[in-house]
Design a protein around this motif. Sequence first.
Motif, short mmCIF file in Angstrom:
data_model
loop_
_atom_site.label_atom_id
_atom_site.label_comp_id
_atom_site.label_asym_id
_atom_site.label_seq_id
_atom_site.Cartn_x
_atom_site.Cartn_y
_atom_site.Cartn_z
N THR A 3 0.86 -1.20 -0.15
CA THR A 3 0.05 -0.01 0.06
C THR A 3 0.87 1.23 0.18
OG1 THR A 3 -0.04 0.23 2.17
CG2 THR A 3 -1.75 -1.28 1.29
N SER A 30 -5.19 0.46 -8.46
CA SER A 30 -3.62 0.84 -8.11
C SER A 30 -2.77 0.60 -9.28
CB SER A 30 -3.24 -0.04 -6.82
OG SER A 30 -2.84 -1.46 -7.18
N ASP A 146 -2.75 4.59 -5.33
CA ASP A 146 -3.68 3.54 -4.81
C ASP A 146 -5.09 4.52 -4.23
OD1 ASP A 146 -3.06 3.76 -2.17
OD2 ASP A 146 -2.21 1.94 -1.87
#
Length: 159
Positions: A3, A30, A146
């Motif tokens: 992430t 993403s 993302d």
Amino acid sequence: MRTLPDLVDKYSDQIQIGKIAFNSYGKKQSMAGEIYTVSCSDDNSIVKSILSEQGQNRILVVDAAGVAHASMVGDQIAESAFKNNWAGIVVNGYVRDIKILRTLDIAIFARGSVAQKTDKRDHGFEGIMISFGSTVMRSGNWMYVDENGWIVTDGELEF
């Protein structure tokens, strides 16, 4: 892909954090890759031309100066990007045909959507330095995006 917060924590001294919120319009939520820059507003001719070429898993970053009255990417251009192996598109501006964009297996991020298309006058610049959202970008930099936001780096980050 890890992430974005993981990358921000690990590489805080090597990144630029984007300060504009983008909405996701493609099927992919993403992306990460080398960027190629374009500057154009009111005319997406150069965007269409570039995305009709092989993308080699790069991200096209379009600085449309936040123009809200014309779309830089629609269904046909996005489908061309997908077919030509672009990782995704980021538009400092607007897109259209969002119902179709959501079905394409590509990442597309933009400020919003508008139904109007652009004029076609072959105006715009490619491969140049652009700046928006408190970042400065050049072709060859890397972008990571993302649902948490986006960052720009000089090169690829190790996970």
